[in-house]
Design a protein around this motif. Structure first.
Motif, PDB file in Angstrom:
ATOM      1  N   GLY A  17      13.572  41.337  56.730  1.00  0.00           N
ATOM      2  CA  GLY A  17      14.485  42.341  56.400  1.00  0.00           C
ATOM      3  C   GLY A  17      13.882  43.231  55.302  1.00  0.00           C
ATOM      4  O   GLY A  17      12.638  43.216  55.035  1.00  0.00           O
ATOM      5  N   HIS A  18      14.491  44.329  54.841  1.00  0.00           N
ATOM      6  CA  HIS A  18      13.955  45.265  54.081  1.00  0.00           C
ATOM      7  C   HIS A  18      13.395  44.795  52.640  1.00  0.00           C
ATOM      8  O   HIS A  18      12.618  45.343  52.113  1.00  0.00           O
ATOM      9  N   TYR A  19      14.138  44.097  52.167  1.00  0.00           N
ATOM     10  CA  TYR A  19      14.003  43.383  50.830  1.00  0.00           C
ATOM     11  C   TYR A  19      12.587  42.498  50.796  1.00  0.00           C
ATOM     12  O   TYR A  19      11.903  42.713  50.041  1.00  0.00           O
ATOM     13  N   ASP A  20      12.556  41.681  51.846  1.00  0.00           N
ATOM     14  CA  ASP A  20      11.441  40.897  52.087  1.00  0.00           C
ATOM     15  C   ASP A  20      10.070  41.698  51.842  1.00  0.00           C
ATOM     16  O   ASP A  20       9.034  41.397  51.426  1.00  0.00           O
TER      17      ASP A  20
ATOM     18  N   THR B 136      -1.146  35.697  47.442  1.00  0.00           N
ATOM     19  CA  THR B 136      -0.736  34.519  46.604  1.00  0.00           C
ATOM     20  C   THR B 136       0.585  34.542  46.139  1.00  0.00           C
ATOM     21  O   THR B 136       1.057  33.704  45.403  1.00  0.00           O
ATOM     22  N   MET B 137       1.353  35.655  46.475  1.00  0.00           N
ATOM     23  CA  MET B 137       2.693  35.950  45.859  1.00  0.00           C
ATOM     24  C   MET B 137       3.603  36.521  47.015  1.00  0.00           C
ATOM     25  O   MET B 137       2.937  37.171  47.739  1.00  0.00           O
ATOM     26  N   GLY B 138       4.761  36.099  46.772  1.00  0.00           N
ATOM     27  CA  GLY B 138       5.683  36.769  47.841  1.00  0.00           C
ATOM     28  C   GLY B 138       6.470  35.873  48.648  1.00  0.00           C
ATOM     29  O   GLY B 138       6.518  34.799  48.645  1.00  0.00           O
ATOM     30  N   PRO B 139       7.297  36.497  49.764  1.00  0.00           N
ATOM     31  CA  PRO B 139       8.195  35.609  50.556  1.00  0.00           C
ATOM     32  C   PRO B 139       7.389  35.176  51.561  1.00  0.00           C
ATOM     33  O   PRO B 139       6.345  35.551  51.984  1.00  0.00           O
ATOM     34  N   VAL B 140       7.945  33.620  51.897  1.00  0.00           N
ATOM     35  CA  VAL B 140       7.295  32.863  52.957  1.00  0.00           C
ATOM     36  C   VAL B 140       7.546  33.430  54.567  1.00  0.00           C
ATOM     37  O   VAL B 140       6.696  33.213  55.393  1.00  0.00           O
TER      38      VAL B 140
ATOM     39  N   ALA C  74       7.907  34.552  42.409  1.00  0.00           N
ATOM     40  CA  ALA C  74       8.928  33.491  42.899  1.00  0.00           C
ATOM     41  C   ALA C  74      10.437  33.926  42.251  1.00  0.00           C
ATOM     42  O   ALA C  74      11.420  33.598  42.938  1.00  0.00           O
ATOM     43  N   PRO C  75      10.531  34.586  41.130  1.00  0.00           N
ATOM     44  CA  PRO C  75      12.091  34.833  40.645  1.00  0.00           C
ATOM     45  C   PRO C  75      12.666  35.581  41.449  1.00  0.00           C
ATOM     46  O   PRO C  75      13.817  35.956  41.475  1.00  0.00           O
ATOM     47  N   PHE C  76      11.890  36.482  42.397  1.00  0.00           N
ATOM     48  CA  PHE C  76      12.789  37.387  43.367  1.00  0.00           C
ATOM     49  C   PHE C  76      13.344  36.813  44.605  1.00  0.00           C
ATOM     50  O   PHE C  76      13.806  37.262  45.323  1.00  0.00           O
ATOM     51  N   ALA C  77      12.982  35.368  44.736  1.00  0.00           N
ATOM     52  CA  ALA C  77      13.498  34.777  46.046  1.00  0.00           C
ATOM     53  C   ALA C  77      14.965  35.055  45.891  1.00  0.00           C
ATOM     54  O   ALA C  77      15.720  34.624  45.192  1.00  0.00           O
TER      55      ALA C  77
ATOM     56  N   ILE D 260      18.154  37.128  53.400  1.00  0.00           N
ATOM     57  CA  ILE D 260      17.973  35.766  53.770  1.00  0.00           C
ATOM     58  C   ILE D 260      17.558  34.828  52.763  1.00  0.00           C
ATOM     59  O   ILE D 260      16.407  35.144  52.260  1.00  0.00           O
ATOM     60  N   PRO D 261      18.302  33.695  52.060  1.00  0.00           N
ATOM     61  CA  PRO D 261      17.580  32.799  51.113  1.00  0.00           C
ATOM     62  C   PRO D 261      16.485  32.240  51.673  1.00  0.00           C
ATOM     63  O   PRO D 261      16.282  31.829  52.917  1.00  0.00           O
ATOM     64  N   LYS D 262      15.392  32.297  50.790  1.00  0.00           N
ATOM     65  CA  LYS D 262      14.155  31.896  51.008  1.00  0.00           C
ATOM     66  C   LYS D 262      13.375  31.643  49.815  1.00  0.00           C
ATOM     67  O   LYS D 262      13.379  32.351  48.999  1.00  0.00           O
ATOM     68  N   PRO D 263      12.066  30.835  50.116  1.00  0.00           N
ATOM     69  CA  PRO D 263      11.428  30.572  48.783  1.00  0.00           C
ATOM     70  C   PRO D 263      10.395  31.925  48.660  1.00  0.00           C
ATOM     71  O   PRO D 263       9.873  32.348  49.525  1.00  0.00           O
TER      72      PRO D 263
END
Lengths: 245, 245, 245, 245, 245, 245
Positions: free
Chosen positions: B46-49, B38-42, A239-242, A230-233
C-alpha cells in the motif's frame, strides 16, 4: 472541528506563518493545529527531501489520529505522502497543491503556477497530471530562489514573486495564479491586489476544503487502496511505524 | 560493473530470491549486490508501506554510492522512491515496474500486469500513466493474496498466478504478461512455458537494462531535478540523511 | 548472439558508421551484422522515403531469419517498418528512436530530440506519441540539414548539432538529449562531454537493449498482431515476399 | 473531377466491389477510377502485408499524378501509406478508416468498429488514436474471418458481421457503426436497415469527402512534411520510385 | 437537397456573406437557405453570447424540420448548440469549427487557427479537445478585433488576419490555416493565394460535408443521446420550445 | 454570505428538495436562496433540454447579481451554462457535477457516477473529461429512470439507485460514489450508511465549496474569457438579456 495543518519541513518559522494563514481563514468553530515534524529536512527542494519528509509527516498524522483530529492539510506544494497519509487518516487529507489547483479551476479556465526552485517544476508538473489539471494549467514558473529565502526578512523574494506573477498574467493567457510554496501563504491578498486576478495559496484553500468535506460528513474512503494500512511488523528504526490492528 | 539490487522490504527470503534471479541473468563481469534495508516494512502492500520503505532504500543507495556501485535496481513493483534514488545516485537507477513495462512494450503491442493485492492495483495504474504505458497496458489483474504468500513453500499462490495469467491471455487481448511483484522473480520461465507468450519479471529486466545503460556510459542526468540533493540540515532521527556538499 | 543492425537506407558509408558504433558497445560474445538493403532510397527524409525503405528492410529481416539472427536493430530514427519487422522476426526487434527515447526516460525526467530535417519532425512527434513518451519529450529540434550532410567530411553539420544541443539545454528544461538520426551514431560521447548531460544515440542504445532482451530469453510475442504473417500469395515484383507456411 | 480509388491489395473482385460502391455515390461529374496495384499481397491482414502493399499503392499514385487525378481514396481500413501518398499527390488523399471515423463522429457521439481479423484490431486502435478519435470510439470488434471470405459467394461472413453489429448496438453504447474493411463496401445500407442506426463504409465516405475537398479547392499542403518527396537516387529494384525534381 | 445555413447571431450582413460563400460552393442541386435567428446577440464573443444564441438557433432548426431541410450548418466558430441541434434534426448537423478542423486534418498534419477575439480562444481550445484535434492543432491565434469589425467596409481586420496567418506559417510549424469566424467566409481564397498553404473556412467546408453525408444517406443517429428530445412541458416564455411527441 | 442555489429546471418540488439539502449543510451565517427559472423544461434529460434551461438560469444569475448574491450553485448534474454564468457573476459559480467529482477525488482514488437516464451518460462523460477527472472516474452508470421519478413518493427509483451503487462498489473498483442528479440530494447519507463508502451529492458539496471560495475572498476571474459579457444589443425576445455596460 480540529484540523491539523502539517508543514512537512522542520522550519518552525514557516510553520508559524502557515498556521497564521490557516487560522485567518478558518471558521470560528475550527481549531487549527499547525505543526511540523520533529525530524527531516529544513526545506523541501527536490524528490529526495520530499521522500524523507514523509516519515515525520506520517508521525504527525499518527498523533493526529490519536488525538481526534478531523482532517489534515499537507502544507508543502509537492503534496508529499498524500496517499500514505490518507491511508492512515479517518478524516479527509488535502495537499496544498491539490487544493490550490482545484480552487483555481473553479474561478478561471486557466491558471499559472509560480513556484520557488526550477528543479521542483517537475514535481509540480507531475501533480498537474496526477490531479487531471493539464487542461487548466497554462504554465509552471519558478523564481529560482531557495524555499527558505521566503523566511528571511527583507529578502527580494517577495518582489521577485510579484514580478513573475505579472509575467504570467502578460504572457500565459491565465486567469488566475497558483502560488507554488507553503511559504507563500502570506502573499495572495497582496499580489491579487497588485495584479487584479485571483491569486490562490494552497494552505488557506486546503483548510477551507477540509472544513467543507468534514461538514459534509465526508471522510477518506476506507474501501480499496486508502483502507487503513495492513497490520504487519516494521523493523529497525521504523518499528514504531508498524501498522497496528 | 557493480549493480546493487535493493529489495525495499525487509524480508530476507525475498531478497535472496531476487538476488538469485538477478545473478542468473547478469553478465559474467557484473557483480550483483542483493540487499534489503535494515529498517521498514516486511512487505509493501500500500501507499503507507511504500512511503516508509523509502527511508531504508535511500540508506542503501547512500551506502552504494560510498562503495562505488555503478547502477541500482529497486526491486518492488511500486518503484518506491525512484526519483529520490536517482537524485542520490551517479549511475542509473531502474525500478522493476518501469523495466518490465518497457521490456513488454518491446516485444508486444499490449501487455497485462498480474500483481498480488487488489489494493495495490492503483499504484500500478499510476505507474502505467507515469511511464506513458497507457496505450500498451491492457489490464491490471490481482490474485488478491498477500505479498509474503509468495515466500511460503507449498502456497497456492504460484498456481493462482498462472491461472490469472491464463485469464489475461484469454480475455485481455494481450501479447505479453508483466509480473507485478518482486517476489515473482522466479516464475517467468515456468509461466511463459505454460502459456506461450513472453512473461516478464522486472528484476531481471531491470538488471539487464542497467547493465546496458552503464555499458553505454549513461548515468543519471545531474542537470535539473535529478541533480544531487541540495546540501542542508535534516533534524531529529533523520539527521544522518542530510545531503552533504 | 547475432544482432543484425539494419540501416534502412542504401548509403554504405552510413551503414559502416552505424556498424562501428554498434560494435563499439556490443558485448564480447555478440556478433554485430551491419547491413543495408540492396534497394531503396539513399537517405530517408520523409514519409515517402520511409515507406519505400521498408521493402528492403524486410528483405534483410527475411535473410536474418534464414541465418539464425537473434535480434534486430532498425537504424533509422523514424523506426520504419518496426511492427512489420516484428511480425517476421522470432527474436526482438528495436527501432533506434524507440530505444533512445526509452533510455532517455531512464536517466532524466525530460529530454529533447535533435534531428536533421524540419520536415521529419512530424515523424518524430508521432513516434513520441506512439511510444507514450509525450510526458518526457520537451522539444523536437531540427538543424535543417540533409541526412547525407552527416556523411561529408568537413561538413558544418557536427558543429550545428552541438549548437542545437546547447540551445536545447538552455531553453527546453531537458536533462538529456536524444540524437534523432542514425547518422549521428558517432557523436554522443563528444557532445555529452561538451554539454554535460547524457546524450543518447539510438543505435548503441538499441544494440544493448536487444542484447538485454535476448539474454532474458524474451522474443517477440507470437500471439496476436505480431504473429508470423499469414501465408498467402503476393503478386508481381513482390511475389518473393509472400509469407510461407 | 477524377478520383482514383485504390484498393491496395491485388484481389480484382474486391477492387470491382469497391469501384461499384464508389460509383454509386459519386457525383455525376465525378469519374471514379477503381484500381489495384500490379504487385503485392492478395489481402492485407497485418502489419507486414500492410507495409508491402504500400509499394504498389504508391505506384498507382505516381500514375494518377501523371494522368491528372484530382484526389485519391486508399481503400483498405488500415489506411496504408497515407502520409507517403499525400507527399506524392497534389490533390487530397483520404484513407477509408479516416473518412469513416470522421463521418461517424458527425452523426453520433460514439461509434463501434466492426472489422475482420482479431489481429488487425491493433491497427484500427492505432488509427483511432492517430486521428484523435479515442473519445468517439466505443469498441473495436472483430468477426475473426479472413478478409477474402467477404469475396466468397454464400459465405457466412455477411451474417456474422450483422450479428456483430447487433452486439455492438446492444453492448457498446454506440450510436453508429463503422465497417472496418474495404470489402464491406456493399453492406452499409443492408445493415443499417436491419439495426436502425447509421452504418458507415469508408469507401463511400471517402469518395464524398474527397469530392468535397476538391470542390473547395483544397489540396494537400505542400509546405512542411507533406511537400513533394525530396529528389534523390533510389537503388536496385526500387530505382524507378526515385523522386524526380 | 436543402441545406439550412444558420448564422447564430442576428447580424443580417454577416448572414448574407455566409450565404454567398455557401452558395458559391454548393452543388447545383443543393438549395442553400441562409438565415439567422429573430432573437439573440448581434455577435457572439463569449460563453454568455454563445449560450443565448442557442435559443434562436434551435428555433431555426425547428422551422427547418417543419419544412423538410436535409441538413444544417451552424455558422459560428464556437459551434453553439451543436448537440442540442442534432437531437432536434433528422438530417446531419455540422458546426463550422468542426468541419474546418476535420478538413484541415485531411490536407495537413498540423494546422493553426486564426480567430477574432482573444477571449474566445478558450472556446476554440475546448472544441479542439472535444473533436480530438489536439494532435493536429499547433496554435490558436487571435487578432483581437471584435467580430463585427469584419462587417465594416475598409476595416483593417482583413489585413490583420492575413498578417496573423503569415505569423502562423512562420512560427507554428503548421501546414494549413483554419479561419476561426463565420465572418471570414469570404477570405480563404485570397489568403491562400497570399501565403501558399491551404486556408480553410468552416462555412464552405461544412456545406460540402453536409452534402456528402446526405448523399451517403447518413442522418443523425436516433439511438442514444441524439434521439429526439423527450416530450415534456416547458414553462413560461419557452413553452413553445417544448418537445412534442 | 448569500448563496443562490439554482435548480435549472422548473419543477418546484425538486427545487424545494435541493434547497433543504443546501440549507442542511450551510454555515449558520450563510443564507441559501433556492430557486428555479420561470421558464424552461420541467426536467433536463438531454442536450436540448439542457441548452434551453440555460436561458432561465442566466435570468436567475442576473437577478442574483442585482441583489448582492455572493456565490452560485447550478444544481443540475450537466452543469448547464456554467461558463456563461461565470461571465455574468462576480462571485464564484459551481456546478454540482464539478463539485461532486472534485470532492470525490479528495476522498478516494476512484469514483463511479450513478445517474438517471442512459441518454445523459454522454453528458457526464464530457464533463468528466472537461474537469480532468478521467483518471478518477471508474464508470458512469444509469438507472434509466426519468428524472422526475425521483419526485414521486413511493417510486422504486430510490431502491434502484441503491442497487446500482452496490453494483458499482462490487464491480467498478471504486472507493466513492457520485450521485448524478440534483434530485438525489436527499440520498447520500442513507446510501453511504448502506454501502459503507463515501457517497457524494453535488448540491451539498457545491454549497460548501462556494462558501469556502467566498471565505477565501476568491471570486471569478474577470481577466480573460470569464470577464463580464461585452455590452451589445440583443434582438427580439432576448433583448432584455443584452449585456449592459
Amino acid at each position: 472541528m480540529k484540523i491539523q495543518v502539517i508543514n512537512p519541513n522542520t522550519t518552525a518559522s514557516m510553520t508559524q506563518k502557515i498556521g497564521l494563514a490557516a487560522k485567518a481563514v478558518a471558521s470560528p468553530d475550527t481549531e487549527i493545529i499547525a505543526c511540523n515534524p520533529t525530524m527531516g529536512p529544513v526545506s523541501i527542494e527536490g524528490h529526495y527531501d520530499e521522500a524523507l519528509s514523509v516519515v515525520g509527516l506520517l508521525e504527525e498524522i499518527h498523533q493526529g489520529e490519536a488525538t481526534g483530529v478531523d482532517g489534515y492539510v499537507i502544507a508543502c506544494f509537492g503534496d508529499p505522502g498524500l496517499l500514505a497519509a490518507r491511508e492512515l487518516a479517518r478524516g479527509p487529507v488535502l495537499g496544498i497543491a491539490e487544493a490550490a489547483m482545484h480552487a483555481a479551476s473553479f474561478v478561471a479556465t486557466g491558471f499559472s503556477i509560480v513556484t520557488t526552485l526550477k528543479r521542483t517544476q517537475v514535481i509540480a508538473r507531475q501533480l498537474v497530471e496526477n490531479y487531471g489539471m493539464s487542461r487548466f494549467c497554462r504554465n509552471i514558473r519558478a523564481i529560482d530562489l531557495p524555499v527558505l529565502e521566503l523566511e528571511i526578512a527583507g529578502s527580494p523574494a517577495r518582489k521577485t514573486i510579484i514580478q513573475e506573477c505579472k509575467s504570467a498574467l502578460a504572457e500565459d493567457d491565465c486567469g488566475a495564479i497558483v502560488l507554488g510554496c507553503g511559504g507563500m501563504a502570506d502573499l495572495p491578498a497582496e499580489i491579487s491586489d497588485e495584479i487584479g486576478i485571483p491569486v490562490i495559496d494552497g494552505v488557506t484553500a486546503a483548510v477551507k476544503f477540509v472544513e467543507a468535506l468534514v461538514s459534509l460528513g465526508l471522510s477518506t474512503s476506507k474501501v480499496g487502496d486508502l483502507a487503513y494500512p495492513i497490520p504487519k511488523p516494521y523493523t529497525g528504526m521504523l518499528a514504531p511505524f508498524a501498522p497496528k490492528k
